[in-house]
Design a protein around this motif. Structure first.
Motif, mmCIF file in Angstrom:
data_model
loop_
_atom_site.group_PDB
_atom_site.id
_atom_site.type_symbol
_atom_site.label_atom_id
_atom_site.label_comp_id
_atom_site.label_asym_id
_atom_site.label_seq_id
_atom_site.Cartn_x
_atom_site.Cartn_y
_atom_site.Cartn_z
ATOM 1 N N ALA A 70 50.562 -32.125 -24.130
ATOM 2 C CA ALA A 70 51.370 -32.716 -25.204
ATOM 3 C C ALA A 70 51.309 -31.881 -26.478
ATOM 4 C CB ALA A 70 50.914 -34.146 -25.489
ATOM 5 N N GLY A 71 50.176 -31.244 -26.725
ATOM 6 C CA GLY A 71 50.041 -30.397 -27.901
ATOM 7 C C GLY A 71 50.595 -28.998 -27.711
ATOM 8 N N LEU A 72 50.964 -28.661 -26.479
ATOM 9 C CA LEU A 72 51.499 -27.327 -26.204
ATOM 10 C C LEU A 72 53.019 -27.306 -26.079
ATOM 11 C CD1 LEU A 72 48.853 -26.084 -23.608
ATOM 12 C CD2 LEU A 72 49.244 -25.174 -25.903
ATOM 13 N N VAL A 73 53.592 -28.290 -25.396
ATOM 14 C CA VAL A 73 55.040 -28.278 -25.164
ATOM 15 C C VAL A 73 55.774 -28.371 -26.503
ATOM 16 C CG1 VAL A 73 57.005 -29.452 -24.097
ATOM 17 C CG2 VAL A 73 54.850 -29.260 -22.851
ATOM 18 N N GLY A 74 56.605 -27.387 -26.752
ATOM 19 C CA GLY A 74 57.379 -27.348 -27.988
ATOM 20 C C GLY A 74 56.624 -26.809 -29.188
ATOM 21 N N ARG A 75 55.351 -26.409 -29.010
ATOM 22 C CA ARG A 75 54.544 -25.912 -30.130
ATOM 23 C C ARG A 75 54.933 -24.476 -30.449
ATOM 24 N NH1 ARG A 75 48.317 -24.039 -30.084
ATOM 25 N NH2 ARG A 75 48.281 -23.292 -32.214
ATOM 26 N N GLY A 76 55.362 -24.258 -31.660
ATOM 27 C CA GLY A 76 55.739 -22.925 -32.101
ATOM 28 C C GLY A 76 57.224 -22.851 -32.389
ATOM 29 N N VAL A 86 52.630 -20.180 -23.117
ATOM 30 C CA VAL A 86 51.255 -20.277 -22.608
ATOM 31 C C VAL A 86 51.267 -21.075 -21.304
ATOM 32 C CG1 VAL A 86 48.965 -21.295 -23.018
ATOM 33 C CG2 VAL A 86 50.116 -20.021 -24.847
ATOM 34 N N LEU A 87 51.956 -22.208 -21.321
ATOM 35 C CA LEU A 87 52.036 -23.037 -20.115
ATOM 36 C C LEU A 87 52.711 -22.293 -18.965
ATOM 37 C CD1 LEU A 87 52.961 -26.464 -21.727
ATOM 38 C CD2 LEU A 87 50.895 -25.965 -20.388
ATOM 39 N N CYS A 88 53.762 -21.551 -19.260
ATOM 40 C CA CYS A 88 54.449 -20.788 -18.206
ATOM 41 C C CYS A 88 53.486 -19.814 -17.529
ATOM 42 C CB CYS A 88 55.647 -20.030 -18.776
ATOM 43 S SG CYS A 88 57.072 -21.080 -19.109
ATOM 44 N N GLY A 89 52.714 -19.093 -18.318
ATOM 45 C CA GLY A 89 51.752 -18.152 -17.741
ATOM 46 C C GLY A 89 50.693 -18.857 -16.909
ATOM 47 N N LEU A 122 62.678 -22.729 -18.558
ATOM 48 C CA LEU A 122 61.644 -21.750 -18.208
ATOM 49 C C LEU A 122 60.386 -22.447 -17.685
ATOM 50 C CD1 LEU A 122 62.048 -19.141 -21.069
ATOM 51 C CD2 LEU A 122 62.687 -18.893 -18.670
ATOM 52 N N LEU A 123 60.055 -23.582 -18.263
ATOM 53 C CA LEU A 123 58.914 -24.347 -17.752
ATOM 54 C C LEU A 123 59.199 -24.855 -16.338
ATOM 55 C CD1 LEU A 123 57.915 -26.200 -21.015
ATOM 56 C CD2 LEU A 123 56.409 -24.710 -19.670
ATOM 57 N N ARG A 124 60.414 -25.326 -16.100
ATOM 58 C CA ARG A 124 60.775 -25.757 -14.739
ATOM 59 C C ARG A 124 60.672 -24.576 -13.767
ATOM 60 N NH1 ARG A 124 65.011 -28.146 -17.640
ATOM 61 N NH2 ARG A 124 64.710 -30.369 -17.937
ATOM 62 N N CYS A 125 61.104 -23.409 -14.211
ATOM 63 C CA CYS A 125 60.993 -22.213 -13.372
ATOM 64 C C CYS A 125 59.528 -21.926 -13.050
ATOM 65 C CB CYS A 125 61.632 -21.005 -14.063
ATOM 66 S SG CYS A 125 63.434 -21.032 -14.093
ATOM 67 N N ALA A 126 58.676 -21.976 -14.050
ATOM 68 C CA ALA A 126 57.249 -21.722 -13.824
ATOM 69 C C ALA A 126 56.667 -22.745 -12.852
ATOM 70 C CB ALA A 126 56.486 -21.741 -15.150
ATOM 71 N N LEU A 127 57.102 -23.983 -12.961
ATOM 72 C CA LEU A 127 56.640 -25.016 -12.028
ATOM 73 C C LEU A 127 57.037 -24.680 -10.589
ATOM 74 C CD1 LEU A 127 57.461 -28.159 -14.179
ATOM 75 C CD2 LEU A 127 55.175 -27.526 -13.351
ATOM 76 N N ARG A 128 58.154 -23.981 -10.435
ATOM 77 C CA ARG A 128 58.612 -23.563 -9.099
ATOM 78 C C ARG A 128 58.040 -22.204 -8.698
ATOM 79 N NH1 ARG A 128 63.570 -25.517 -11.323
ATOM 80 N NH2 ARG A 128 64.150 -23.386 -11.849
ATOM 81 N N GLY A 129 57.259 -21.589 -9.586
ATOM 82 C CA GLY A 129 56.707 -20.273 -9.283
ATOM 83 C C GLY A 129 57.686 -19.146 -9.534
ATOM 84 N N GLU A 130 58.616 -19.353 -10.449
ATOM 85 C CA GLU A 130 59.589 -18.326 -10.811
ATOM 86 C C GLU A 130 59.204 -17.738 -12.168
ATOM 87 O OE1 GLU A 130 63.130 -20.843 -8.625
ATOM 88 O OE2 GLU A 130 63.326 -20.394 -10.756
ATOM 89 N N VAL A 131 59.250 -16.413 -12.253
ATOM 90 C CA VAL A 131 58.775 -15.719 -13.451
ATOM 91 C C VAL A 131 59.698 -14.567 -13.827
ATOM 92 C CG1 VAL A 131 56.352 -16.290 -13.021
ATOM 93 C CG2 VAL A 131 57.303 -14.197 -12.056
ATOM 94 N N VAL A 132 59.508 -14.054 -15.039
ATOM 95 C CA VAL A 132 60.222 -12.846 -15.448
ATOM 96 C C VAL A 132 59.611 -11.660 -14.702
ATOM 97 C CG1 VAL A 132 60.883 -13.751 -17.721
ATOM 98 C CG2 VAL A 132 58.738 -12.483 -17.471
ATOM 99 N N PRO A 133 60.374 -10.598 -14.496
ATOM 100 C CA PRO A 133 59.864 -9.449 -13.737
ATOM 101 C C PRO A 133 58.568 -8.865 -14.301
ATOM 102 C CG PRO A 133 62.227 -9.233 -14.063
ATOM 103 C CD PRO A 133 61.782 -10.422 -14.878
ATOM 104 N N THR A 163 52.994 -12.168 -25.050
ATOM 105 C CA THR A 163 51.583 -12.339 -25.408
ATOM 106 C C THR A 163 51.097 -13.724 -25.007
ATOM 107 O OG1 THR A 163 51.766 -10.776 -27.226
ATOM 108 C CG2 THR A 163 49.947 -12.352 -27.340
ATOM 109 N N ALA A 164 51.921 -14.735 -25.236
ATOM 110 C CA ALA A 164 51.535 -16.103 -24.881
ATOM 111 C C ALA A 164 51.452 -16.280 -23.365
ATOM 112 C CB ALA A 164 52.513 -17.098 -25.489
ATOM 113 N N MET A 165 52.344 -15.632 -22.614
ATOM 114 C CA MET A 165 52.263 -15.712 -21.150
ATOM 115 C C MET A 165 50.996 -15.030 -20.635
ATOM 116 S SD MET A 165 56.118 -15.375 -19.646
ATOM 117 C CE MET A 165 56.977 -14.473 -20.918
ATOM 118 N N VAL A 166 50.651 -13.892 -21.230
ATOM 119 C CA VAL A 166 49.399 -13.221 -20.859
ATOM 120 C C VAL A 166 48.221 -14.146 -21.154
ATOM 121 C CG1 VAL A 166 47.825 -11.335 -21.474
ATOM 122 C CG2 VAL A 166 50.251 -10.860 -21.105
#
Length: 183
Positions: A70-76, A86-89, A122-133, A163-166
């Motif tokens: 809850a403190g991460l989604v939409g933060r920034g 961060v969550l996507c990574g 992008l979060l939905r993509c990460a949940l499915r295991g989809e990422v940027v190259p 940086t956040a994904m890393v």
């Protein structure tokens, strides 16, 4: 298998008159759809994950838990806020390791309304295991001599997104090593 052109919609139907293939080219309402490049969006499977030089970034969130979501989604700021990246990574690296995260997944889905439309997708993509190259390249390079260059390429994505994904990936690696899931 890479998808040459993808469209996700919740609409029951798209308002197209016709779709046909002529001479190997897709035409929508007699207009050719030109594919410029193919991108495989799947995060590479890596299990067990190796020990790496990937470390969390000081000053960014210290953990990802169902309660922390809850403190991460939409933060920034920006189209993809830092907390979402961060969550996507974190999510994508767990998918790479084949480790389910149902409680965090549920928390992310419950809070998608708090972020931008682009970032929610992008979060939905990460949940499915989809990422940027660049993220896929980092996962492939983990534990190898190519890791620093792959990390640099990912951190160059966006203003803070890479940086956040890393950082999210580093948090995931730390958690997976602590849980004994990674090598």
């Amino acid at each position: 298998m890479p998808v040459p052109c993808g469209l996700r919609s919740r609409l029951p139907a798209l308002a197209l008159g016709t779709a046909a293939v002529h001479g190997g080219i897709l035409h929508l309402d007699d207009e050719p759809v030109v594919v410029r490049r193919l991108v495989d969006t799947r995060v590479p499977a890596r299990s067990p994950l190796p020990r790496t030089g990937l470390r969390p970034v000081p000053g960014l969130p210290a953990e990802v838990t169902p309660g922390a979501v809850a403190g991460l989604v939409g933060r920034g700021e920006g189209l993809t806020p830092l907390g979402d990246d961060v969550l996507c990574g974190w999510l994508a690296l767990h998918r790479s390791a084949g480790v389910a995260t149902p409680e965090v997944d549920a928390a992310v889905l419950a809070h998608l309304h708090r972020t931008t439309l682009l970032s929610a997708e992008l979060l939905r993509c990460a949940l499915r295991g989809e990422v940027v190259p660049q993220f896929a390249a980092l996962v492939t390079a983990l534990g190898t001599a190519a890791e620093p260059a792959a990390r640099a390429a990912l951190t160059a994505v966006g203003h803070t997104s890479g940086t956040a994904m890393v950082h999210g990936a580093a948090l995931a690696l730390s958690a997976l090593h602590t849980e004994g899931v990674a090598a």
